[in-house]
Write an enzyme that holds these catalytic residues in place. Structure first.
Site, PDB file in Angstrom:
ATOM      1  N   LYS A  67      -6.095  12.530   2.769  1.00  0.00           N
ATOM      2  CA  LYS A  67      -5.839  11.711   1.592  1.00  0.00           C
ATOM      3  C   LYS A  67      -7.156  11.393   0.894  1.00  0.00           C
ATOM      4  CE  LYS A  67      -3.133   7.609   0.353  1.00  0.00           C
ATOM      5  NZ  LYS A  67      -2.382   6.446   0.903  1.00  0.00           N
ATOM      6  N   HIS A 144       5.461   7.913   9.762  1.00  0.00           N
ATOM      7  CA  HIS A 144       4.213   7.230   9.406  1.00  0.00           C
ATOM      8  C   HIS A 144       3.975   6.006  10.280  1.00  0.00           C
ATOM      9  CE1 HIS A 144       0.800   6.780   6.728  1.00  0.00           C
ATOM     10  NE2 HIS A 144       1.059   5.496   6.625  1.00  0.00           N
ATOM     11  N   ARG A 147       1.385   6.136  12.988  1.00  0.00           N
ATOM     12  CA  ARG A 147       0.017   5.796  12.594  1.00  0.00           C
ATOM     13  C   ARG A 147      -0.234   4.298  12.769  1.00  0.00           C
ATOM     14  NH1 ARG A 147      -4.137   7.929   9.507  1.00  0.00           N
ATOM     15  NH2 ARG A 147      -5.065   6.645   7.876  1.00  0.00           N
ATOM     16  N   HIS A 178      -9.527   5.974   6.680  1.00  0.00           N
ATOM     17  CA  HIS A 178      -9.352   4.945   5.662  1.00  0.00           C
ATOM     18  C   HIS A 178     -10.534   4.957   4.700  1.00  0.00           C
ATOM     19  CE1 HIS A 178      -6.432   2.332   8.248  1.00  0.00           C
ATOM     20  NE2 HIS A 178      -5.805   3.271   7.566  1.00  0.00           N
ATOM     21  N   TYR A 187      -4.003  -4.448   9.407  1.00  0.00           N
ATOM     22  CA  TYR A 187      -3.149  -4.460  10.595  1.00  0.00           C
ATOM     23  C   TYR A 187      -3.225  -5.793  11.325  1.00  0.00           C
ATOM     24  CZ  TYR A 187      -2.556   0.568  10.015  1.00  0.00           C
ATOM     25  OH  TYR A 187      -2.235   1.799   9.523  1.00  0.00           O
TER      26      TYR A 187
END
Length: 210
Positions: A67, A144, A147, A178, A187
């Site tokens: 990404k 997802h 993850r 990230h 998180y």
């Protein structure tokens, strides 16, 4: 959604039993889902892996099409390295002349697609009760979320081991790909157990200063 260890085992065990003419389907998806669980990779990153991106000797994955266009190296554990090697051997035996250099293959010798992987995961999830029966996809935990589980489990383990999480968290951010470390801090705020551990750690520091 944060998967439990038992749920991960059920997912992998059920995926391994997926029937197909050449018996590659179960092998592909049990290995793929397991890899997502133990590395926190995005599904798009995993299915984009080519054979040259997977170093089965050193146990390192080269994520090239991540990404935001970022690339990174992802080291894996010895057990994961062994599982990937076993899959590669089975894959090459079943599909000796594939149409692509993709690491994860469909039975026709082409690359696994995100749509097919997510549909297969939905069927596996329904069969073990993580999604309701009766609908084509059903609503429930996603790929997802593997993850999310990896990130949360890593942070909880660090807190319980007494590590300085603020010092360690940039490492996790890099491992996950990230763009900002703030994405990783999310998180802690989103998961009650992590927030409680962080609060207790902060309280302990303040008490020590007094």
């Amino acid at each position: 959604y944060i998967y439990s260890n038992i749920e991960i085992e059920q997912i992998m065990r059920t995926a391994a039993k997926l029937a197909s003419p050449k018996e590659l389907r179960g092998c592909t998806y049990s290995t793929l889902f397991g890899l997502l669980a133990v590395t926190g990779m995005r599904i798009g990153e995993a299915i984009s892996l080519d054979r040259d991106d997977v170093d089965l000797v050193e146990g390192i994955l080269h994520i090239r099409r991540a990404k935001w266009g970022k690339s990174r190296l992802v080291p894996v554990s010895l057990s994961t390295q062994i599982a990937l090697k076993a899959y590669a051997e089975a894959r090459d035996r079943i599909i000796p002349h594939p149409a692509t250099q993709a690491f994860f293959l469909l039975e026709r010798g082409s690359r696994v697609t995100k749509c097919v992987a997510e549909w297969t995961f939905a069927q596996v999830s329904k069969s073990i009760g993580l999604r309701p029966q009766g609908k084509r996809w059903g609503k429930g935990p996603r790929l997802h979320d593997m993850r999310h589980r990896f990130a949360v489990k890593t942070l909880i383990d660090w807190y319980r081991a007494g590590l300085d999480v603020e010092r360690e968290i940039p490492k996790l951010a890099t491992y996950l790909g990230h763009v900002s470390v703030n994405d990783t801090y999310w998180y802690i705020e989103a998961v009650p157990e992590l927030l409680q551990l962080a609060t207790e750690r902060l309280g302990g520091r303040q008490t020590a200063r007094k």
